[in-house]
Design a protein around this motif. Structure first.
Motif, mmCIF file in Angstrom:
data_model
loop_
_atom_site.group_PDB
_atom_site.id
_atom_site.type_symbol
_atom_site.label_atom_id
_atom_site.label_comp_id
_atom_site.label_asym_id
_atom_site.label_seq_id
_atom_site.Cartn_x
_atom_site.Cartn_y
_atom_site.Cartn_z
ATOM 1 N N PRO A 1 0.812 -1.218 0.000
ATOM 2 C CA PRO A 1 0.000 0.000 0.000
ATOM 3 C C PRO A 1 0.847 1.270 0.000
ATOM 4 C CG PRO A 1 0.203 -0.796 2.231
ATOM 5 C CD PRO A 1 0.943 -1.790 1.352
ATOM 6 N N VAL A 2 0.204 2.378 -0.311
ATOM 7 C CA VAL A 2 0.824 3.689 -0.165
ATOM 8 C C VAL A 2 0.737 4.179 1.275
ATOM 9 C CG1 VAL A 2 0.544 6.144 -0.751
ATOM 10 C CG2 VAL A 2 0.536 4.412 -2.568
ATOM 11 N N THR A 3 -0.387 3.924 1.941
ATOM 12 C CA THR A 3 -0.586 4.424 3.302
ATOM 13 C C THR A 3 0.566 4.048 4.227
ATOM 14 O OG1 THR A 3 -2.007 4.307 5.264
ATOM 15 C CG2 THR A 3 -1.995 2.385 3.859
ATOM 16 N N SER A 4 0.865 4.952 5.137
ATOM 17 C CA SER A 4 1.997 4.752 6.047
ATOM 18 C C SER A 4 1.697 3.774 7.176
ATOM 19 C CB SER A 4 2.410 6.101 6.652
ATOM 20 O OG SER A 4 1.314 6.715 7.325
ATOM 21 N N HIS A 5 0.462 3.283 7.265
ATOM 22 C CA HIS A 5 0.094 2.384 8.355
ATOM 23 C C HIS A 5 0.981 1.134 8.388
ATOM 24 C CE1 HIS A 5 -2.410 0.427 11.292
ATOM 25 N NE2 HIS A 5 -2.576 -0.619 10.501
ATOM 26 N N LYS A 6 1.512 0.813 9.547
ATOM 27 C CA LYS A 6 2.355 -0.359 9.797
ATOM 28 C C LYS A 6 3.645 -0.366 8.966
ATOM 29 C CE LYS A 6 -1.208 -3.503 11.488
ATOM 30 N NZ LYS A 6 -1.853 -4.836 11.345
ATOM 31 N N LYS A 7 4.038 0.788 8.475
ATOM 32 C CA LYS A 7 5.315 0.965 7.777
ATOM 33 C C LYS A 7 5.479 -0.006 6.600
ATOM 34 C CE LYS A 7 7.562 2.732 11.949
ATOM 35 N NZ LYS A 7 8.691 2.587 12.912
ATOM 36 N N ARG A 8 4.408 -0.191 5.849
ATOM 37 C CA ARG A 8 4.446 -1.079 4.679
ATOM 38 C C ARG A 8 4.465 -0.299 3.371
ATOM 39 N NH1 ARG A 8 0.083 -5.793 6.493
ATOM 40 N NH2 ARG A 8 1.142 -6.339 8.433
ATOM 41 N N SER A 9 4.547 1.000 3.455
ATOM 42 C CA SER A 9 4.350 1.870 2.302
ATOM 43 C C SER A 9 5.381 1.659 1.199
ATOM 44 C CB SER A 9 4.401 3.327 2.763
ATOM 45 O OG SER A 9 4.218 4.193 1.689
ATOM 46 N N GLY A 10 4.903 1.691 -0.049
ATOM 47 C CA GLY A 10 5.800 1.559 -1.177
ATOM 48 C C GLY A 10 5.049 1.548 -2.489
ATOM 49 N N PHE A 11 5.737 1.120 -3.535
ATOM 50 C CA PHE A 11 5.151 1.052 -4.876
ATOM 51 C C PHE A 11 5.928 0.033 -5.698
ATOM 52 C CE2 PHE A 11 8.474 4.215 -4.942
ATOM 53 C CZ PHE A 11 9.119 4.058 -6.163
ATOM 54 N N CYS A 12 5.400 -0.300 -6.863
ATOM 55 C CA CYS A 12 6.060 -1.252 -7.762
ATOM 56 C C CYS A 12 6.296 -0.626 -9.130
ATOM 57 C CB CYS A 12 5.205 -2.509 -7.941
ATOM 58 S SG CYS A 12 5.212 -3.621 -6.531
ATOM 59 N N ILE A 13 7.332 -1.079 -9.777
ATOM 60 C CA ILE A 13 7.572 -0.760 -11.186
ATOM 61 C C ILE A 13 7.771 -2.076 -11.925
ATOM 62 C CG2 ILE A 13 9.141 0.271 -12.855
ATOM 63 C CD1 ILE A 13 9.608 2.551 -10.959
ATOM 64 N N PHE A 14 7.027 -2.252 -12.999
ATOM 65 C CA PHE A 14 7.114 -3.484 -13.794
ATOM 66 C C PHE A 14 7.526 -3.140 -15.210
ATOM 67 C CE2 PHE A 14 5.000 -6.815 -16.453
ATOM 68 C CZ PHE A 14 5.834 -7.855 -16.067
ATOM 69 N N ASP A 15 8.577 -3.811 -15.679
ATOM 70 C CA ASP A 15 9.066 -3.638 -17.045
ATOM 71 C C ASP A 15 8.422 -4.707 -17.919
ATOM 72 O OD1 ASP A 15 10.691 -3.859 -19.458
ATOM 73 O OD2 ASP A 15 12.150 -2.585 -18.425
ATOM 74 N N THR A 16 7.564 -4.307 -18.826
ATOM 75 C CA THR A 16 6.825 -5.267 -19.643
ATOM 76 C C THR A 16 7.699 -5.932 -20.698
ATOM 77 O OG1 THR A 16 6.109 -3.599 -21.267
ATOM 78 C CG2 THR A 16 4.713 -3.918 -19.328
ATOM 79 N N ASP A 17 8.864 -5.383 -20.972
ATOM 80 C CA ASP A 17 9.770 -5.998 -21.955
ATOM 81 C C ASP A 17 10.597 -7.124 -21.341
ATOM 82 O OD1 ASP A 17 8.977 -4.166 -23.988
ATOM 83 O OD2 ASP A 17 10.330 -2.669 -23.151
ATOM 84 N N SER A 18 11.113 -6.888 -20.125
ATOM 85 C CA SER A 18 11.996 -7.861 -19.477
ATOM 86 C C SER A 18 11.280 -8.711 -18.431
ATOM 87 C CB SER A 18 13.165 -7.130 -18.813
ATOM 88 O OG SER A 18 12.701 -6.305 -17.751
ATOM 89 N N PHE A 19 10.013 -8.371 -18.106
ATOM 90 C CA PHE A 19 9.255 -9.021 -17.034
ATOM 91 C C PHE A 19 9.922 -8.846 -15.674
ATOM 92 C CE2 PHE A 19 7.661 -11.945 -20.560
ATOM 93 C CZ PHE A 19 6.478 -11.224 -20.701
ATOM 94 N N GLN A 20 10.694 -7.769 -15.529
ATOM 95 C CA GLN A 20 11.357 -7.478 -14.263
ATOM 96 C C GLN A 20 10.427 -6.646 -13.375
ATOM 97 O OE1 GLN A 20 14.728 -8.418 -13.662
ATOM 98 N NE2 GLN A 20 14.578 -7.765 -11.553
ATOM 99 N N LEU A 21 10.184 -7.149 -12.159
ATOM 100 C CA LEU A 21 9.352 -6.454 -11.187
ATOM 101 C C LEU A 21 10.230 -5.919 -10.079
ATOM 102 C CD1 LEU A 21 6.524 -5.802 -9.912
ATOM 103 C CD2 LEU A 21 6.682 -8.032 -8.793
ATOM 104 N N GLN A 22 9.985 -4.670 -9.698
ATOM 105 C CA GLN A 22 10.730 -4.072 -8.585
ATOM 106 C C GLN A 22 9.740 -3.498 -7.593
ATOM 107 O OE1 GLN A 22 13.474 -0.936 -9.616
ATOM 108 N NE2 GLN A 22 14.549 -1.055 -7.665
ATOM 109 N N ALA A 23 9.798 -3.975 -6.349
ATOM 110 C CA ALA A 23 8.974 -3.455 -5.267
ATOM 111 C C ALA A 23 9.847 -2.553 -4.407
ATOM 112 C CB ALA A 23 8.402 -4.586 -4.424
ATOM 113 N N ILE A 24 9.460 -1.299 -4.297
ATOM 114 C CA ILE A 24 10.312 -0.276 -3.672
ATOM 115 C C ILE A 24 9.643 0.248 -2.408
ATOM 116 C CG2 ILE A 24 11.430 1.950 -4.024
ATOM 117 C CD1 ILE A 24 11.208 1.239 -7.108
ATOM 118 N N LYS A 25 10.365 0.231 -1.319
ATOM 119 C CA LYS A 25 9.841 0.710 -0.045
ATOM 120 C C LYS A 25 9.919 2.217 0.024
ATOM 121 C CE LYS A 25 10.114 -0.222 4.916
ATOM 122 N NZ LYS A 25 10.795 -1.007 5.968
#
Length: 248
Positions: A223-247
């Protein structure tokens, strides 16, 4: 193509602004929001003085290519989902009193009027929420990608509880097959890091990178919300199928 994906803001304008800034620094081609822009519960969240659903929605309208409503957004807009197969909402759902709703749902569906504070949207905000698609399919040369707030039959997240086993996603994979999608992204569960689900596994990962290799596959993001310090986002590259989850 680099697709940035966010979900579950819950009126946290401070965190949303920080994350949008980070996404812009990393670079992206499309930004997709998976819903629950509103939905502030006073006992649950701790940023009452800074919550601002209107500012969150305005920023998302300016920055996002696609916005999908979550269950809290449906409630705020007094909108009934068309693709929910977990409960047969009567047409007068939002005219019913709380006691009548409680009798009908028998504890299985979220009744947000019990805990959610009024998001204080303006009439234009409400009209915009009514215009949003319940899911989105991004077609690329490599794969078709389904974006939804949660997993079918609970596509918009109204049913209480969260899926924690691969067998609970069988209907969602059926929905993906029907829509000719090999990859799906969902929010709603407020997971720390992210998880991947395939017909034969459910795996949780911390923040970091992962190359998708088996299909069909569904990814649940943080989630984006700061609750329980889980906040973050993802970027997915559709060419390489590389997923990055960023805190955050």
């Amino acid at each position: 193509m680099r697709v940035a994906i966010i979900s579950d803001i819950h009126e946290d304008i401070n965190n949303l602004g920080k994350i949008i800034t980070k996404i812009e620094k990393k670079g992206y081609d499309q930004l997709i929001c998976l819903g629950d822009i509103s939905g502030f519960n006073l006992p649950y969240y701790q940023y009452h003085k800074t919550r601002n659903a209107h500012a969150c929605l305005s920023l998302l309208r300016d920055k996002c290519d696609v916005i999908i409503p979550g269950n809290h957004d449906f409630h705020a807009a007094r909108r009934i989902p068309e693709h929910s197969a977990v409960f047969d909402f009567p047409s007068n759902w939002y005219e019913l009193d709380f006691q009548k709703k409680s009798e009908l749902v028998n504890g299985e569906i979220w009744l947000h009027e019990m805990d959610d504070l009024d998001p204080l949207y303006c009439s234009e905000d409400i009209a915009f929420l009514h215009s949003l698609p319940e899911y989105h399919i991004l077609k690329t040369p490599e794969a078709n990608i389904l974006f939804s707030h949660y997993a079918y039959p609970n596509l918009s997240g109204f049913r209480k509880g969260f899926y924690i086993q691969e067998k609970e996603f069988r209907q969602h994979f059926g929905f993906m097959k029907e829509k000719r999608c090999d990859i799906g992204f969902t929010g709603h569960a407020h997971v720390r890091g992210f998880y991947t689900v395939a017909p034969d596994h459910f795996r949780h990962y911390n923040y970091g990178k992962l190359k998708l290799k088996t299909f069909p596959i569904c990814i649940g993001i943080q989630p984006v919300t700061s609750h329980k310090k889980r906040s973050g986002f993802c970027i997915f590259d559709t060419d390489s199928f590389q997923l990055q989850a960023i805190k955050n």
